[in-house]
Scaffold this motif. Structure first.
Motif, short mmCIF file in Angstrom:
data_model
loop_
_atom_site.label_atom_id
_atom_site.label_comp_id
_atom_site.label_asym_id
_atom_site.label_seq_id
_atom_site.Cartn_x
_atom_site.Cartn_y
_atom_site.Cartn_z
N LEU A 493 15.74 31.60 -9.26
CA LEU A 493 14.98 31.39 -8.54
C LEU A 493 14.73 31.67 -7.55
N SER A 494 15.93 31.64 -6.47
CA SER A 494 15.96 32.75 -5.53
C SER A 494 16.09 33.58 -5.54
N ILE A 495 16.50 34.05 -6.87
CA ILE A 495 16.59 35.70 -6.76
C ILE A 495 15.18 36.04 -6.73
N ALA A 496 14.15 35.54 -7.51
CA ALA A 496 12.64 35.55 -7.92
C ALA A 496 12.27 35.27 -6.69
N ARG A 497 12.55 34.60 -5.82
CA ARG A 497 12.47 34.31 -4.25
C ARG A 497 12.05 35.74 -3.76
N ALA A 498 13.74 35.79 -3.70
CA ALA A 498 13.69 37.33 -2.73
C ALA A 498 13.13 38.45 -3.01
N LEU A 499 13.26 38.50 -4.79
CA LEU A 499 12.05 39.70 -4.90
C LEU A 499 10.38 39.71 -4.70
N LEU A 500 9.84 38.70 -4.47
CA LEU A 500 9.06 37.97 -4.01
C LEU A 500 8.72 38.38 -2.53
N LYS A 501 9.98 38.29 -1.71
CA LYS A 501 9.83 39.40 -0.60
C LYS A 501 9.82 40.59 -0.16
N ASN A 502 10.28 41.74 -0.73
CA ASN A 502 10.77 42.25 -1.52
C ASN A 502 11.07 43.51 -0.15
N ALA A 503 12.18 42.53 0.43
CA ALA A 503 12.89 43.18 1.80
C ALA A 503 13.25 44.52 1.64
N PRO A 504 14.27 45.40 2.45
CA PRO A 504 14.40 46.93 2.13
C PRO A 504 15.96 46.57 1.98
N ILE A 505 16.42 45.63 2.62
CA ILE A 505 17.48 45.36 2.83
C ILE A 505 17.61 43.86 2.42
N VAL A 506 19.06 43.87 1.67
CA VAL A 506 19.24 42.57 0.27
C VAL A 506 20.65 42.39 0.85
N ILE A 507 20.98 40.91 0.82
CA ILE A 507 21.81 40.34 1.48
C ILE A 507 22.80 39.52 0.19
N LEU A 508 23.59 39.64 -0.46
CA LEU A 508 24.30 38.38 -1.59
C LEU A 508 25.52 38.37 -1.15
N ASP A 509 25.46 37.06 -0.92
CA ASP A 509 26.70 36.32 -0.13
C ASP A 509 27.15 35.17 -1.37
N GLU A 510 28.12 35.67 -1.77
CA GLU A 510 28.64 34.89 -2.99
C GLU A 510 27.73 33.89 -3.84
N ALA A 511 26.67 35.56 -3.84
CA ALA A 511 25.68 34.57 -4.93
C ALA A 511 26.23 33.84 -5.82
N THR A 512 27.11 34.41 -6.90
CA THR A 512 27.39 33.92 -7.85
C THR A 512 28.84 32.74 -8.11
N ALA A 513 29.46 32.98 -6.63
CA ALA A 513 30.21 32.17 -6.60
C ALA A 513 30.21 31.25 -7.45
N SER A 514 29.32 30.32 -7.35
CA SER A 514 29.47 28.67 -8.19
C SER A 514 29.22 28.77 -9.61
N LEU A 515 28.56 30.15 -10.66
CA LEU A 515 28.46 29.92 -11.36
C LEU A 515 30.19 30.44 -12.04
N ASP A 516 29.88 29.93 -13.36
CA ASP A 516 30.72 30.60 -14.51
C ASP A 516 30.94 31.90 -14.91
N ASN A 517 31.91 32.10 -15.99
CA ASN A 517 31.74 33.94 -16.29
C ASN A 517 30.42 33.82 -16.89
N GLU A 518 29.55 33.12 -18.02
CA GLU A 518 29.03 33.26 -18.75
C GLU A 518 27.48 33.19 -17.94
N ALA A 519 27.66 32.29 -17.04
CA ALA A 519 26.18 32.55 -16.00
C ALA A 519 25.88 33.66 -15.39
N GLU A 520 27.07 33.98 -14.77
CA GLU A 520 26.98 34.81 -13.82
C GLU A 520 26.48 36.64 -14.34
N LYS A 521 27.18 36.75 -15.71
CA LYS A 521 26.63 37.55 -16.66
C LYS A 521 25.37 37.64 -17.30
#
Length: 585
Positions: A493-521
């Motif tokens: 959902l937060s990724i969808a929000r960032a996609l809608l913003k359509n900003a040319p610079i993207v910062i992913l700050d430990e975006a998958t740190a709280s997810l397990d390997n399966e969810a990360e994939k």
């Protein structure tokens, strides 16, 4: 925030601040003052009806005149009631308008504060300032407060009148005024300090409640309900003790003032009876005199009754003033430059920064590296090495202490903050989910987004099947902090929000740190859609997520120690290789 600032405000400062709000509605204020003047005049007339009835009509036994005088008295009472209603209603209108403006201004002041301000403030305390403290200040714009103007007229007029009628009794009553003044002076500071302590303990209690509500899962998982209850009980009990102390001061103050008032009545009855016996005063005049002295007491009692509220309001004004006096340190440039067009490249050139502003203890020290346009740069390193701080500096959440950060060659300090932040989208491990619908959370990035735009980013974030399976679709309520969603769903959902913003610079700050390997994939495809063709900065603890980065920058203790691709850094057998070996060996 510095509590000492509270002690620097004065009643004069508070009244000036409040009535600056009131004076924006001058016509209501003028009409109210006129109404209060009429009320004062009519109150002055009322005792004369008593005097006429006792001294004239009763001896004459004239029922006709009695009916006329009683009718006049009742008519005067009706007019007084209408004027009081009129005054109270329009004072309420003026009060609500002024307080609404004050609350909106305070909210605006909060929104313009820097990140550092909120990091050093407590949420519960700020909420108390926006609600209870504002409500306390509202009493300064009430009909009771404005009626002090009428009470002042009454006090002066009645005092002059009773001296004219009988100067001996008036002088005897006046002698009690210094006693009342001494009582006021003694208790003023006591009451102010007591209510200040009560407001502080209330803020602590609110903070404890706020922490409980936001950390309930942590409390339950560690079965620390009893500890949380004890902490709240302690804060609540401290507030109880402070309020009792404040109430005790008020409870002592009021009877002392009442005692002075009874002393005045005793003086009038004693001297008045003497003058009636001597034939120097009529019974009707004595009754009217008592009424006038009561009228004289009424303004004094009104002033003293308002003391407690004034002191509470002064404390609240001091707490509100603390916020209004704080100036943001992240300032807009005097002459902003136009933001460059995409593609955008970011460069850090000998950047230095310390959260404490202490150059001897830098958080970021002499950091230099480029983030090429349309490429992905990964920042890796141990926790606390300064990776997230670097991204906050790029977004100007803080200003650097030395060096410069540029976008396409222009220093970011020369851009309007809105322009800079509108061109940067951030997805972090701290998921900020609004208490609303799925659609509310997506369009937060673009309030005027069309249904087609929302559906497109929902598909790109791999949420289409999830949304389709919900009875209410995008209208589904997610709950406070997204409690009805899984970690992966919140992240998409937060990724969808960032996609809608359509900003040319993207910062992913430990975006998958709280997810397990399966969810990360599962989320990786959505992240690929987000970062495609965009200038991307990735902060990652798990090195498996940065193999394909165009550039990897290794940060250690706030410094850049290595730069290169995954393979070239392994070949160097340095800091990156040690991190890699620690994770995979």
């Amino acid at each position: 925030m510095d509590d000492q600032k509270e002690m620097q405000v004065t009643t004069k400062d508070m009244l000036k601040f409040v009535f600056n709000k009131v004076l924006k509605q001058k016509w209501i204020l003028v009409v109210n003052i006129l109404a209060l003047t009429l009320i004062t005049a009519l109150q002055f007339v009322m005792p004369q009806f008593e005097k006429i009835i006792i001294d004239k009509i009763i001896p004459m036994k004239d029922l006709h005149w009695l009916a006329l005088v009683i009718g006049g008295l009742l008519l005067t009472a009706v007019v007084l009631g209408l004027l009081n209603y009129f005054s109270s209603y329009y004072m309420g209108v003026m009060s609500q308008s002024a307080i609404t403006e004050l609350r909106n201004d305070l909210y605006h002041d909060l929104l313009r504060q820097d990140t550092a301000f909120f990091e050093s403030s407590k949420t519960g305390d700020l909420m108390v300032r926006l609600t209870s403290d504002i409500n306390n200040l509202q009493s300064m714009i009430s009909s009771n407060m404005l009626s002090m103007i009428g009470n002042l007229f009454t006090f002066v007029g009645v005092l002059v009148f009773i001296y004219i009628v009988n100067w001996q009794m008036a002088l005897a009553v006046t002698v009690t005024f210094p006693l009342m003044f001494v009582i006021y002076r003694v208790f003023r500071d006591r009451i102010h300090k007591a209510y200040r302590a009560a407001r502080l303990s209330q803020s602590k209690m609110s903070n404890q409640m706020q922490n409980t509500l936001t950390q309930i899962d942590l409390i339950k998982s560690y079965t620390n309900e009893e500890l949380a209850q004890e902490s709240f009980n302690e804060a609540s009990d401290q507030n109880r003790r402070d309020m009792i102390k404040a109430t005790q001061n008020g409870a002592i103050f009021s009877p002392l003032i009442d005692g002075v008032n009874y002393l005045q009545v005793a003086i009038i009855l004693s001297l008045g009876a003497y003058f009636v016996m001597k034939g120097q005063l009529t019974v009707g005049a004595l009754v009217a005199y008592l009424t006038y002295v009561a009228m004289l007491q009424s303004p004094i009692m009104a002033f003293t009754r308002l003391l407690n509220q004034i002191q509470q309001s002064l404390v609240s004004y001091g707490r509100i003033n603390e916020i209004t006096q704080v100036k943001p340190t992240i300032l807009e440039p005097d002459h902003p430059v136009a933001f460059p067009k995409s593609p955008l490249a970011v460069e850090l050139d000998h950047v230095n920064f310390s959260y404490l502003g202490n150059s001897e203890m830098p958080t970021i020290e002499d950091v230099s590296f480029d983030v090429p346009a349309g490429k992905t740069t990964a920042l890796v390193g141990h926790s606390g090495s300064g990776k997230s701080t670097i991204t906050k500096l790029i977004d100007r959440m803080y200003d650097i202490n030395g060096g410069q950060i540029t976008i396409n060659g222009d220093n970011i300090a020369y851009f309007r903050l809105e322009d800079l932040r509108r061109h940067i989208a951030i997805v972090s491990q701290d998921l900020f989910i609004l208490d609303g619908t799925l659609r509310d959370n997506v369009v937060y990035a673009k309030q005027d987004a069309t249904d087609e735009e929302v559906e497109r980013v929902i598909e790109m974030a791999d949420l289409t099947n999830f949304v389709a399976g919900l009875p209410d679709g995008l209208a589904t309520q997610v709950g406070e902090r997204g409690v009805k969603l899984s970690g992966g769903q919140k992240q998409r959902l937060s990724i969808a929000r960032a996609l809608l913003k359509n900003a040319p610079i993207v910062i992913l700050d430990e975006a998958t740190a709280s997810l397990d390997n399966e969810a990360e994939k599962q989320i990786q495809h959505a992240l690929d859609n987000l970062t495609e063709t965009r200038t991307t900065i990735v902060i990652a603890h798990r090195l498996s997520t940065v193999y394909g980065a165009d550039q990897i920058v290794v940060i250690d203790d706030g410094k850049v120690v290595e730069k290169g691709t995954h393979q070239s850094l392994l070949d160097q057998n340095g800091a990156y290789a040690k991190l890699y070996q620690a994770q995979f060996n």
